[in-house]
Design a protein around this motif. Structure first.
Motif, PDB file in Angstrom:
ATOM      1  N   GLU A   1       0.845  -1.214   0.000  1.00  0.00           N
ATOM      2  CA  GLU A   1       0.000   0.000   0.000  1.00  0.00           C
ATOM      3  C   GLU A   1       0.874   1.255   0.000  1.00  0.00           C
ATOM      4  N   ILE A   2       1.881   1.242   0.874  1.00  0.00           N
ATOM      5  CA  ILE A   2       2.748   2.421   1.000  1.00  0.00           C
ATOM      6  C   ILE A   2       3.485   2.685  -0.317  1.00  0.00           C
ATOM      7  N   ALA A   3       4.037   1.616  -0.904  1.00  0.00           N
ATOM      8  CA  ALA A   3       4.803   1.781  -2.145  1.00  0.00           C
ATOM      9  C   ALA A   3       3.902   2.232  -3.286  1.00  0.00           C
ATOM     10  N   LYS A   4       2.696   1.663  -3.376  1.00  0.00           N
ATOM     11  CA  LYS A   4       1.777   2.049  -4.456  1.00  0.00           C
ATOM     12  C   LYS A   4       1.454   3.534  -4.373  1.00  0.00           C
ATOM     13  N   ASN A   5       1.168   4.004  -3.162  1.00  0.00           N
ATOM     14  CA  ASN A   5       0.826   5.407  -2.945  1.00  0.00           C
ATOM     15  C   ASN A   5       1.998   6.317  -3.308  1.00  0.00           C
ATOM     16  N   ALA A   6       3.213   5.916  -2.881  1.00  0.00           N
ATOM     17  CA  ALA A   6       4.391   6.743  -3.182  1.00  0.00           C
ATOM     18  C   ALA A   6       4.687   6.729  -4.678  1.00  0.00           C
ATOM     19  N   CYS A   7       4.516   5.583  -5.333  1.00  0.00           N
ATOM     20  CA  CYS A   7       4.768   5.507  -6.788  1.00  0.00           C
ATOM     21  C   CYS A   7       3.788   6.394  -7.544  1.00  0.00           C
ATOM     22  N   ALA A   8       2.527   6.408  -7.095  1.00  0.00           N
ATOM     23  CA  ALA A   8       1.480   7.141  -7.830  1.00  0.00           C
ATOM     24  C   ALA A   8       1.810   8.619  -7.952  1.00  0.00           C
ATOM     25  N   ASN A   9       2.519   9.172  -6.993  1.00  0.00           N
ATOM     26  CA  ASN A   9       2.786  10.617  -6.982  1.00  0.00           C
ATOM     27  C   ASN A   9       4.233  10.981  -7.331  1.00  0.00           C
ATOM     28  N   ALA A  10       5.030   9.990  -7.732  1.00  0.00           N
ATOM     29  CA  ALA A  10       6.463  10.250  -7.980  1.00  0.00           C
ATOM     30  C   ALA A  10       6.703  10.788  -9.387  1.00  0.00           C
ATOM     31  N   ALA A  11       7.734  11.633  -9.509  1.00  0.00           N
ATOM     32  CA  ALA A  11       8.138  12.124 -10.830  1.00  0.00           C
ATOM     33  C   ALA A  11       9.012  11.082 -11.524  1.00  0.00           C
ATOM     34  N   ALA A  12       9.798  10.358 -10.740  1.00  0.00           N
ATOM     35  CA  ALA A  12      10.651   9.291 -11.283  1.00  0.00           C
ATOM     36  C   ALA A  12      10.819   8.237 -10.203  1.00  0.00           C
ATOM     37  N   ILE A  13      10.927   6.980 -10.633  1.00  0.00           N
ATOM     38  CA  ILE A  13      11.070   5.887  -9.659  1.00  0.00           C
ATOM     39  C   ILE A  13      12.340   5.103  -9.979  1.00  0.00           C
ATOM     40  N   LEU A  14      13.188   4.966  -8.983  1.00  0.00           N
ATOM     41  CA  LEU A  14      14.402   4.158  -9.145  1.00  0.00           C
ATOM     42  C   LEU A  14      14.344   2.990  -8.170  1.00  0.00           C
ATOM     43  N   ALA A  15      14.491   1.779  -8.693  1.00  0.00           N
ATOM     44  CA  ALA A  15      14.588   0.598  -7.826  1.00  0.00           C
ATOM     45  C   ALA A  15      16.054   0.447  -7.461  1.00  0.00           C
ATOM     46  N   ILE A  16      16.380   0.650  -6.186  1.00  0.00           N
ATOM     47  CA  ILE A  16      17.785   0.575  -5.763  1.00  0.00           C
ATOM     48  C   ILE A  16      18.067  -0.822  -5.214  1.00  0.00           C
ATOM     49  N   GLY A  17      18.947  -1.543  -5.898  1.00  0.00           N
ATOM     50  CA  GLY A  17      19.314  -2.886  -5.460  1.00  0.00           C
ATOM     51  C   GLY A  17      18.527  -3.969  -6.186  1.00  0.00           C
ATOM     52  N   THR A  18      19.046  -5.190  -6.095  1.00  0.00           N
ATOM     53  CA  THR A  18      18.441  -6.309  -6.828  1.00  0.00           C
ATOM     54  C   THR A  18      17.068  -6.684  -6.283  1.00  0.00           C
ATOM     55  N   CYS A  19      16.840  -6.513  -4.973  1.00  0.00           N
ATOM     56  CA  CYS A  19      15.539  -6.906  -4.409  1.00  0.00           C
ATOM     57  C   CYS A  19      14.412  -6.063  -5.000  1.00  0.00           C
ATOM     58  N   SER A  20      14.603  -4.740  -5.057  1.00  0.00           N
ATOM     59  CA  SER A  20      13.518  -3.922  -5.612  1.00  0.00           C
ATOM     60  C   SER A  20      13.512  -3.989  -7.132  1.00  0.00           C
ATOM     61  N   SER A  21      14.664  -4.278  -7.742  1.00  0.00           N
ATOM     62  CA  SER A  21      14.708  -4.361  -9.210  1.00  0.00           C
ATOM     63  C   SER A  21      14.079  -5.660  -9.719  1.00  0.00           C
ATOM     64  N   PHE A  22      14.466  -6.790  -9.073  1.00  0.00           N
ATOM     65  CA  PHE A  22      14.051  -8.090  -9.623  1.00  0.00           C
ATOM     66  C   PHE A  22      13.441  -9.034  -8.583  1.00  0.00           C
ATOM     67  N   GLY A  23      13.298  -8.609  -7.346  1.00  0.00           N
ATOM     68  CA  GLY A  23      12.745  -9.482  -6.310  1.00  0.00           C
ATOM     69  C   GLY A  23      13.817  -9.969  -5.338  1.00  0.00           C
ATOM     70  N   GLY A  24      15.029 -10.214  -5.867  1.00  0.00           N
ATOM     71  CA  GLY A  24      16.159 -10.591  -5.006  1.00  0.00           C
ATOM     72  C   GLY A  24      15.910 -11.871  -4.223  1.00  0.00           C
ATOM     73  N   ILE A  25      16.568 -11.968  -3.086  1.00  0.00           N
ATOM     74  CA  ILE A  25      16.478 -13.221  -2.311  1.00  0.00           C
ATOM     75  C   ILE A  25      15.066 -13.430  -1.757  1.00  0.00           C
ATOM     76  N   GLN A  26      14.346 -12.327  -1.532  1.00  0.00           N
ATOM     77  CA  GLN A  26      12.965 -12.484  -1.032  1.00  0.00           C
ATOM     78  C   GLN A  26      12.103 -13.250  -2.035  1.00  0.00           C
ATOM     79  N   ALA A  27      12.404 -13.065  -3.332  1.00  0.00           N
ATOM     80  CA  ALA A  27      11.589 -13.706  -4.368  1.00  0.00           C
ATOM     81  C   ALA A  27      12.174 -15.043  -4.815  1.00  0.00           C
ATOM     82  N   ALA A  28      13.303 -15.461  -4.209  1.00  0.00           N
ATOM     83  CA  ALA A  28      13.904 -16.748  -4.605  1.00  0.00           C
ATOM     84  C   ALA A  28      12.939 -17.878  -4.249  1.00  0.00           C
ATOM     85  N   ALA A  29      12.977 -18.960  -5.030  1.00  0.00           N
ATOM     86  CA  ALA A  29      12.085 -20.093  -4.795  1.00  0.00           C
ATOM     87  C   ALA A  29      12.256 -20.617  -3.368  1.00  0.00           C
ATOM     88  N   PRO A  30      11.183 -20.881  -2.643  1.00  0.00           N
ATOM     89  CA  PRO A  30       9.779 -20.920  -3.110  1.00  0.00           C
ATOM     90  C   PRO A  30       9.023 -19.606  -2.907  1.00  0.00           C
TER      91      PRO A  30
END
Ligand code: SF4
Ligand code: SF4
Length: 370
Positions: free
Chosen positions: A154-183
Motif C-alpha cells: 500500500e505504501i509503495a503504491k501510494n508513493a509511486c502514484a505521486n512520484a516524478a521518477a522511480i528508481l529501484a535501488i538494489g536487486t531486491c527492488s529491481s528483480f525481487g532478489g532473495i525475497q523472491a527466490a524459490a519458493p
C-alpha cells in the motif's frame, strides 16, 4: 523534528562547496569529480560543467523519498557512510532527502506523518528510491509497517502514484532478489510489478555508490536515461563483468584457480572454475569497484555471483561451481567481448554457457600441452 530532517536541513542550509570543504574537498576536487562522472556516464568530458551546474543548482531542490520494503538495508549501507565520506555520499547528503527510514529518528505516527506530508507537499515532483522487494497480493501482510499498520505494498503504491521518477535501488527492488527466490513464501515482487509507471532498475547486492549517485545525477540532468532490456541504466550495466575483468588474460590463456587457496589463486588466475559468473553478468564493478574504489569481489579472490541479474539466486546456483548447462533468463546474442546488454533477449543461455565452458577447457588443455 527528527534527526535526519535536522541533518538534511543543516546540510541544505550550507552551499555545496561549504559542505565539501568541511570534509576536506576543494573546488578543484569537485570539478575533477564532475569530470569523472561525465566520463563514467558516457557523456564525454564536455558535460563536466553541466554536471557541476546541475549538482550545485538543482540537487538541494530535488525532493527525494527513500522507501524500505523487504530487504537487508545493504544498499543504504553502500551509500551512507559515517566516516571518510566520498564526494558521492556528500552529494547524496546534499539532496533534499525528505524521508529515509534507516537514518531518521522519527518512529510510529510521526514517521507516518513525515511520509504523508512529503508525498503531499512534493506530489509529482519527487524522486522515489525504493530498496527491497514488495510482498504482494494476499501475502502483502508479510510486510506490515508503521503505526497505522499499512502494508509495504500500500505504501509503495501510494508513493509511486505521486512520484516524478522511480528508481529501484538494489536487486531486491529491481528483480525481487532473495525475497523472491524459490519458493518465495511471501510472494515478493519487484517494485515494477506493483506500479504501471516506468521504473529504472539499479540492481546489485548492493549496487555501488557510483551506480546509485550516477543514476540520480542522470535524472537530475535529463529526467531519464538510456536503459537496457531489463531497464538498467546502460552507462553502468552495458558490459559484462568478464569484459573488463583484471583476470581476463588468465581466462584467455587457460590459467584457472582449481580450488580456493591453491597456487593459481596465489597467482591471481581466473576464477571461472570455482564458480565465477562474470561471463553472464552485466555490471561495471570491474571498473568502479567498491569502498572508494579500493577493491571488488574478484579482486579479493571470490568469483562474481551474478548479483545484478534477474533471479540470480535461483538461476546462478551453485556459487562456487561453473554453470555448465543451467537455464538462464538472459542470453547472449554474440560471444564477443563487446556483447552488450541491450542486444540480449530473454531466453536460454545454455548453449553460451556450454560454449564458454568449452572455451575455458580448450584453453586449459592448450595450456597443459605447453
Ligand atoms: S570468468 Fe570471472 S574471474 Fe575469470 S575473467 Fe571472467 S569475470 Fe574474471
Ligand atoms: S562482482 Fe558480480 S556479484 Fe559482485 S557486486 Fe559485481 S555483479 Fe554483484
Amino acid at each position: 523534528m527528527d534527526f535526519f530532517r535536522h541533518f538534511n536541513n543543516s546540510c541544505s542550509n550550507k552551499s555545496l562547496m561549504e559542505l565539501l570543504e568541511e570534509h576536506g574537498f576543494t573546488r578543484r576536487d569537485f570539478l575533477k569529480w564532475s569530470s569523472g562522472m561525465a566520463t563514467m556516464l558516457g557523456l564525454g568530458a564536455t558535460f563536466a560543467p553541466s554536471i557541476a551546474n546541475a549538482v550545485e543548482n538543482n540537487a538541494s531542490n530535488t525532493p527525494v523519498i527513500w522507501l524500505h520494503m523487504a530487504e537487508c538495508t545493504g544498499c543504504s549501507e553502500s551509500l551512507l557512510r559515517s566516516d571518510a565520506p566520498t564526494i558521492d555520499s556528500l552529494i547524496f547528503d546534499y539532496l533534499n532527502i525528505e524521508y529515509h527510514e534507516t537514518v531518521m529518528a522519527a518512529s510510529g505516527h510521526q514517521a507516518d506523518e513525515n511520509l504523508e506530508n512529503a508525498i503531499k507537499k512534493h506530489a509529482g515532483k519527487y524522486v522515489l528510491l525504493v530498496e527491497g522487494a514488495v510482498p504482494a497480493g494476499s501475502s502483502s501482510f508479510y510486510l506490515t509497517l508503521g503505526a497505522k499498520g499499512h502494508t509495504g505494498e500500500e505504501i509503495a503504491k501510494n508513493a509511486c502514484a505521486n512520484a516524478a521518477a522511480i528508481l529501484a535501488i538494489g536487486t531486491c527492488s529491481s528483480f525481487g532478489g532473495i525475497q523472491a527466490a524459490a519458493p518465495n513464501p511471501t510472494n515478493a515482487v519487484p517494485i515494477s510489478k506493483i506500479t504501471n509507471k516506468s521504473v529504472i532498475n539499479v540492481p546489485g547486492c548492493p549496487p555501488s555508490e557510483k551506480n546509485i549517485v550516477g543514476s540520480i545525477l542522470q535524472i537530475l540532468l535529463f529526467g531519464t536515461m538510456p536503459l537496457d532490456n531489463f531497464n538498467r541504466p546502460k552507462w553502468a550495466y552495458e558490459h559484462r563483468i568478464h569484459d573488463y575483468c583484471e583476470r581476463r588474460g588468465h581466462f584467455d590463456a587457460g590459467e584457472f584457480v582449481e580450488s580456493f587457496g591453491d597456487e593459481g589463486a596465489k597467482k591471481g588466475y581466473c576464477l571461472y572454475k570455482v564458480g565465477c559468473k562474470g561471463p553472464y553478468t552485466f555490471n561495471n564493478c570491474a571498473k568502479q569497484r567498491f569502498n572508494q574504489h579500493i577493491n571488488w569481489p574478484i579482486g579479493a579472490g571470490h568469483g562474481c555471483i551474478g548479483c545484478s541479474e534477474p533471479d540470480f539466486w535461483d538461476s546462478m546456483r551453485t556459487y562456487e561451481e561453473p554453470l555448465k548447462s543451467h537455464l538462464f533468463q538472459s542470453v547472449f546474442s554474440g560471444m564477443g567481448a563487446d556483447a552488450m546488454s541491450d542486444k540480449i533477449g530473454i531466453g536460454v543461455l545454455t548453449l553460451t554457457g556450454v560454449a564458454i565452458a568449452a572455451h575455458a577447457s580448450i584453453a586449459a588443455i592448450k595450456k597443459d600441452k605447453e
